[in-house]
Design a protein around this motif. Structure first.
Motif: not given
Lengths: 191, 200
Positions: B82-88, B95-99
């Motif tokens: 999910x982290x990779x898909x959101x960044x892409x 950026x808003x959800x960050x950590x």
């Protein structure tokens, strides 16, 4: 016992393969969109520039007070005829809850001509004001010497008033601008 | 009938936030605006559906003693995805959800559903349970996010409301998050109890 170890190994190995595949597909997209955002910020800051050349032989950390601020990249903006028309300094001062990524543009005379925030993650409605408060942002434009941070109305040209209630975030912003000014001073000495 | 029960329990009678009080950390941290709340809710829902499905598929294969370790590896794998898909593809939400995206790994709703539902049920009900619980989490976050954004920042989905009247900034801050959460939970409990006939 062996079965447990093998099961766990099989699970971790399959997850690793899945992630390797998804990384293979997403990393070029991530890199491309990061580059696009950077180019967009650079072009907004110095619209006349034809190219932005990254200056690579430069130390990547600047001390300001007790804090170390990383400078991930420096770009020399070139106009028509290879003329130097300014610098863009990417600085990363520490904000209230996270590092603020911002690019400071400095004109050839050595004064600040604009600032773009790439990412900021401070308190909504308070620290985030540094991104929306135009009066504050305009107050650093034209600055050509390291700015002092003040809480009341500024008395001298190099005094910048922080946003009330958002001292940490706006001080970070001003520190970022100071670092950029210092970087340009150093670059000029080298030439 | 059974499907209806799964959804009713996930969204209303067993809502992970309002009733089970699970996942409080991401609830408070990411409900500062409606779009962040929905982004967080849907990311967690995706992880929940995928991990419930896989854990249910593997439930007879994973030995009892290493089940928690296996669940965490599976959950962490989906979270990283999910982290990779959101960044892409959804950089502004990333950026808003960050950590808090990587922290979905330790969101107790996900491990709780793996342990109490997916490891004991067949694949299809597990997927539906993940979807229902995820939607329950998303609905709760969205309610809280909308309240905090309207009152705390004077905007909704980024659009200015009230034309410049100073908002109650405290609601956008952590302290206001606790206050708003308390009131919303109280209201939700009241409504659910009244529907049950006011037994408690």
């Amino acid at each position: 016992m062996l079965r447990m170890a093998l099961t766990l190994f099989a699970i971790t190995a399959s997850v690793a393969i899945l992630l390797a595949i998804s990384n293979y597909f997403t990393s070029p997209i991530i890199a491309r969109s990061a580059k696009e955002r950077l180019d967009q910020s650079l072009n907004t800051l110095i619209p006349d520039a034809i190219s932005f050349d990254e200056i690579t032989d430069f130390e990547k950390e600047i001390n300001i007070g007790s804090a170390k601020i990383k400078v991930p990249a420096i770009y020399a903006a070139k106009g028509s005829g290879d003329q130097q028309i300014g610098y863009c300094i990417w600085v990363t001062p520490m904000g209230y809850s996270d590092v603020i990524d911002m690019i400071v543009a400095i004109d050839p005379k050595g004064s600040v001509s604009g600032v773009q925030i790439i990412s900021i993650n401070d308190t909504p409605g308070i620290g985030m004001k540094v991104q929306s408060d135009e009066g504050f942002q305009n107050s650093v434009i034209g600055l050509n010497d390291s700015a002092k941070i003040v809480k009341s109305a500024p008395a001298a040209k190099n005094e910048i008033q922080v946003i009330a209630g958002a001292t940490v975030s706006s001080s970070a912003y001003i520190n970022g601008v100071n670092v950029a000014l210092e970087v340009v001073q150093m670059l000029k000495q080298e030439v | 009938m059974k499907i209806k029960d799964i959804f009713k329990s996930g969204i209303i009678t067993d809502n992970p936030v309002f009733i089970q009080l699970l996942g409080m950390c991401p609830t408070l941290a990411t409900s500062t605006s409606l779009i962040n709340a929905i982004g967080m809710g849907l990311s967690a829902t995706f992880v929940l559906v995928c991990s419930n499905m896989l854990i249910s598929l593997l439930r007879k294969f994973i030995p009892q003693k290493i089940r928690i370790a296996s669940y965490i590896v599976i959950i962490a794998g989906f979270v990283t995805l999910v982290d990779m898909l959101l960044e892409a593809f959804f950089y502004s939400i990333y950026n808003a959800l960050g950590v808090f995206i990587p922290l979905i790994v330790v969101n107790c709703i996900i491990l709780a559903r793996a342990e109490s539902f997916a490891s004991k049920n067949k694949v299809l009900p597990s997927i539906l349970d993940g979807l229902a619980m995820g939607l329950g989490f998303t609905v709760a976050l969205a309610i809280l996010g909308a309240i905090r954004e309207v009152l705390g920042s004077g905007t909704i989905l980024g659009f200015e409301l009230f034309g410049g009247v100073a908002p109650l900034s405290v609601l956008a801050l952590p302290a206001g998050g606790f206050l708003a959460l308390g009131f919303v939970i109280a209201a939700a409990q009241h409504l659910i109890n009244r529907k049950r006939g006011g037994a408690d």
